[in-house]
Design an enzyme around this catalytic site. Structure first.
Site, PDB file in Angstrom:
ATOM      1  N   ASP A   1       0.840  -1.232   0.087  1.00  0.00           N
ATOM      2  CA  ASP A   1      -0.073  -0.047  -0.067  1.00  0.00           C
ATOM      3  C   ASP A   1       0.740   1.292   0.017  1.00  0.00           C
ATOM      4  OD1 ASP A   1      -2.286   1.474   0.428  1.00  0.00           O
ATOM      5  OD2 ASP A   1      -2.047   1.825   2.324  1.00  0.00           O
ATOM      6  N   SER A   2       0.110   2.298  -0.160  1.00  0.00           N
ATOM      7  CA  SER A   2       1.180   3.581  -0.178  1.00  0.00           C
ATOM      8  C   SER A   2       1.421   3.907   1.211  1.00  0.00           C
ATOM      9  CB  SER A   2       0.158   4.856  -0.714  1.00  0.00           C
ATOM     10  OG  SER A   2      -0.928   4.901   0.055  1.00  0.00           O
TER      11      SER A   2
ATOM     12  N   CYS B   1      -4.259  -1.312  -1.883  1.00  0.00           N
ATOM     13  CA  CYS B   1      -4.452   0.291  -2.394  1.00  0.00           C
ATOM     14  C   CYS B   1      -5.454   0.583  -3.299  1.00  0.00           C
ATOM     15  CB  CYS B   1      -3.000   0.803  -2.713  1.00  0.00           C
ATOM     16  SG  CYS B   1      -3.068   2.478  -3.081  1.00  0.00           S
TER      17      CYS B   1
ATOM     18  N   GLU C   1      -2.523   7.989   8.895  1.00  0.00           N
ATOM     19  CA  GLU C   1      -1.188   7.897   9.252  1.00  0.00           C
ATOM     20  C   GLU C   1      -0.684   8.655  10.387  1.00  0.00           C
ATOM     21  OE1 GLU C   1       1.408   6.549   6.738  1.00  0.00           O
ATOM     22  OE2 GLU C   1      -0.393   6.011   5.691  1.00  0.00           O
TER      23      GLU C   1
ATOM     24  N   CYS D   1     -10.688   3.147   0.198  1.00  0.00           N
ATOM     25  CA  CYS D   1      -9.249   3.365   0.149  1.00  0.00           C
ATOM     26  C   CYS D   1      -8.945   2.494   1.531  1.00  0.00           C
ATOM     27  CB  CYS D   1      -9.129   4.850   0.565  1.00  0.00           C
ATOM     28  SG  CYS D   1      -7.231   5.213   1.160  1.00  0.00           S
TER      29      CYS D   1
ATOM     30  N   HIS E   1      -6.875   2.882   3.877  1.00  0.00           N
ATOM     31  CA  HIS E   1      -6.595   3.670   5.059  1.00  0.00           C
ATOM     32  C   HIS E   1      -7.933   3.940   5.946  1.00  0.00           C
ATOM     33  CE1 HIS E   1      -2.865   4.792   3.184  1.00  0.00           C
ATOM     34  NE2 HIS E   1      -2.391   5.045   4.423  1.00  0.00           N
TER      35      HIS E   1
END
Length: 266
Positions: free
Chosen positions: A10-11, A73, A152, A184, A186
């Site tokens: 993932d990013s 992602c 994050e 997403c 996240h």
């Protein structure tokens, strides 16, 4: 049987929500995870840049001798999956299709919402696939770019997170949707806050669960499961490993071993 690990990338930290479901669905499988924390977010970058970053990470994972890869992602899944599938000779599972399938199974009114990064929403991947499967469905989309940095930083249930959720999602709430795709990886880290704001009548669709089961079915159908009772898990990130380690331990509730790796070398 195949004792090689499953590669997941993932990013940033978002793909840990997929790792969590993989561990739950396949406790005997080893995993190798890469979070590109040095270059997060991907959602504001061009398709070409996202694809090139993804190629580098794929080459790194192949060096780890993985047997299959999960693109954890949505930005990569919606923009670069077909390029990666064509270029790399390894099974690859993305997260958009499982999210679509889950949403179609739970919606009763055919009024659904999709939230994601700017790149994911711009790609139209969810809307196209939902309408292809069910033409009468109504899809309301919203880009929520600040959700990624909140995840994050670990700001998922505080006042900042609640205000941001309300600011982004008010227009979707006013559309009387009955299901909401977290487009997403996240975003499931803010699932509790999102769910509280949207209300119990809105089903929150997290593609991570279905993605893990899709990988499980794939490995079992090809006799590629590890055969072990308990797997091991190795984590790599490209920057800020201490923050990654904190979020990893918090979300997975296992002792994480995080190593720094520069994807640009691959």
């Amino acid at each position: 049987m195949d004792k090689r690990p499953i590669g997941i990338f993932d990013s940033g930290v978002g793909g840990l929500t997929v790792v969590k479901q993989v561990i739950k669905a396949m406790p005997g499988e080893d995993t190798v995870y890469f979070g590109d924390t040095a270059r997060v977010p991907y959602g504001s970058k061009s398709k070409e840049t996202v694809t090139e970053f993804s190629r580098q990470i794929m080459r790194f994972l192949l060096k780890q001798d993985v047997k299959a890869v999960i693109i954890a992602c949505n930005t990569v899944s919606s923009n670069s999956y077909h390029d990666l599938e064509t270029e790399f000779d390894i099974p690859i599972i993305e997260v958009v299709s499982p999210g679509v399938e889950s949403c179609l199974a739970v919606t009763k009114t055919n009024r659904v919402g999709v939230i994601g990064t700017a790149a994911t929403i711009k790609s139209g991947a969810y809307e196209h696939r939902l309408k292809a499967a069910r033409p009468e469905i109504q899809v309301f989309q919203k880009s929520c770019p600040l959700f990624v940095p909140l995840a994050e930083e670990g700001f998922t249930e505080n006042d900042i997170a609640k205000l941001t959720v309300k600011t982004y999602l008010k227009e979707l709430k006013d559309k009387n949707i009955d299901s909401l795709i977290l487009g997403c990886t996240h975003y499931p880290m803010l699932k509790k806050t999102i769910g509280e704001y949207m209300g119990e009548e809105v089903k929150i669709v997290d593609p991570a669960t279905e993605t893990a089961h899709k990988m499980k079915d794939f490995l079992e159908s090809r006799n590629m499961t590890s055969g072990k009772e308990k797997g091991s898990h190795i984590f790599y990130c490209s920057d800020n490993c201490s923050q990654f380690n904190m979020i990893c331990n918090k979300n997975l509730e296992i002792q994480c071993r995080v190593h720094k790796e520069n994807a640009e070398r691959y």
